[in-house]
Design a protein around this motif. Structure first.
Motif, PDB file in Angstrom:
ATOM      1  N   UNK A  61      43.430  44.235  35.863  1.00 50.21           N
ATOM      2  CA  UNK A  61      42.968  44.026  34.485  1.00 50.21           C
ATOM      3  C   UNK A  61      44.111  44.282  33.498  1.00 50.21           C
ATOM      4  N   UNK A  62      44.863  45.354  33.739  1.00 44.50           N
ATOM      5  CA  UNK A  62      45.946  45.692  32.803  1.00 44.50           C
ATOM      6  C   UNK A  62      47.012  44.590  32.783  1.00 44.50           C
ATOM      7  N   UNK A  63      47.270  43.992  33.938  1.00 47.37           N
ATOM      8  CA  UNK A  63      48.245  42.889  34.001  1.00 47.37           C
ATOM      9  C   UNK A  63      47.713  41.685  33.236  1.00 47.37           C
ATOM     10  N   UNK A 108      31.460  47.913  29.802  1.00 45.86           N
ATOM     11  CA  UNK A 108      31.899  46.533  30.066  1.00 45.86           C
ATOM     12  C   UNK A 108      30.810  45.825  30.858  1.00 45.86           C
ATOM     13  N   UNK A 109      31.079  44.558  31.223  1.00 46.11           N
ATOM     14  CA  UNK A 109      30.192  43.864  32.156  1.00 46.11           C
ATOM     15  C   UNK A 109      30.215  44.636  33.475  1.00 46.11           C
ATOM     16  N   UNK A 222      38.597  42.457  25.563  1.00 47.51           N
ATOM     17  CA  UNK A 222      39.704  42.062  26.443  1.00 47.51           C
ATOM     18  C   UNK A 222      39.363  42.363  27.908  1.00 47.51           C
ATOM     19  N   UNK A 223      38.764  43.527  28.148  1.00 48.91           N
ATOM     20  CA  UNK A 223      38.399  43.913  29.519  1.00 48.91           C
ATOM     21  C   UNK A 223      37.416  42.896  30.095  1.00 48.91           C
ATOM     22  N   UNK A 224      36.411  42.533  29.309  1.00 51.05           N
ATOM     23  CA  UNK A 224      35.394  41.600  29.799  1.00 51.05           C
ATOM     24  C   UNK A 224      35.975  40.225  30.101  1.00 51.05           C
ATOM     25  N   UNK A 225      36.886  39.772  29.253  1.00 57.10           N
ATOM     26  CA  UNK A 225      37.510  38.468  29.496  1.00 57.10           C
ATOM     27  C   UNK A 225      38.342  38.544  30.785  1.00 57.10           C
TER      28      UNK A 225
END
Ligand code: GLN
Length: 244
Positions: A61-63, A108-109, A222-225
């Motif tokens: 996710x961070x990448x 998040x999701x 951003x996390x969800x995307x």
């Protein structure tokens, strides 16, 4: 005179806006991620490093988002307070998105579906379902959803532990009759310990999600995307295969 003051104010506002704009776009600030590395295979310590499914997912996710992360390992029941106190920016810890927790943070999701299971001694035959815990001594981990589930059943004597492996030790020594825990870490304990088993009883489904503080909609989005992308491009499935 009035005009000079106006001019100065406009200038100050201008400088402020430029400054804010710049920090927003150029600075990649570090995101502090809270976890509790006692929950294999989601997160645990190996040679002093925090590894597991959640850690790999977080890395991916961070990448995807383009952020730098730093993992902060702490007690599970300290995670939500740390997030609220802004000591960390988010949590990934096999954490179930419960209604109670949703009052304090945003989730998040869902990234994993789990359920509570019962671990007993291999030879124990009398605990067929969660009601069967009545009259028994049951180990739970402080602040886990298993603690909440068992506390709702009347007539159970609960013993609360700070760590899962201590509860398992007590179970093996016959000091308690059962331990209620999330399915995957339970499997892990049974695999690594003689004389215990998971009963066929299954608790309600729970959904693991990442927690972000309520005023950080931007990070949550951003996390969800990123999660949707990783589920779509096969990365998520690869991680599932690697860890389960
Ligand atoms: N899923 C459980 C909970 O949210 C346990 C999580 C954990 O120990 N890391 O309470």
């Amino acid at each position: 005179m009035k005009n000079t003051i106006k001019l100065i104010m406009v200038a100050i506002i201008g400088i402020f806006m430029v400054a804010c704009g710049n920090t927003g776009e150029e600075k990649v600030s570090k995101v502090y991620v809270g976890t509790n590395a006692e929950f294999a295979p989601f997160e645990y310590l190996e040679d002093g490093k925090t590894v597991g499914f959640d850690m790999d997912l977080m890395e991916a996710i961070s990448k995807e988002i383009g952020i730098e992360i730093e993992i902060k390992d702490m007690a599970f029941d300290g995670l939500l307070p740390a997030l609220q106190a802004k000591k960390i920016d988010m949590i990934i810890a096999g954490m179930t998105a419960t209604e109670e927790r949703k009052k304090a943070v945003n989730f998040s999701e869902t990234y994993y579906k789990a359920n509570q299971v019962i671990i007993t001694a291999e030879k124990a035959e009398d605990i067929a379902n969660f009601d069967g815990l009545k009259g028994k001594k049951v180990g739970v981990i402080l602040g886990f959803t298993g603690d909440v589930v068992v506390s709702k059943i009347k007539g159970v004597e609960t013993k609360k532990y700070n760590a899962g492996y201590v509860a398992i030790m007590d179970l093996k020594e016959g000091k308690i009759d059962a331990v209620v825990l999330d399915g995957e870490p339970a499997k892990n304990f049974v695999k690594n310990n003689e004389g215990i088993k998971i009963t066929s009883a299954e608790g309600e489904k729970e959904e693991y999600a990442m927690a972000v503080s309520k005023d950080n909609e931007e990070l949550l989005k951003k996390i969800n995307i990123a999660l949707t992308t990783l589920k779509g491009n096969g990365t998520y499935d690869k991680l599932l295969k690697k860890w389960f």
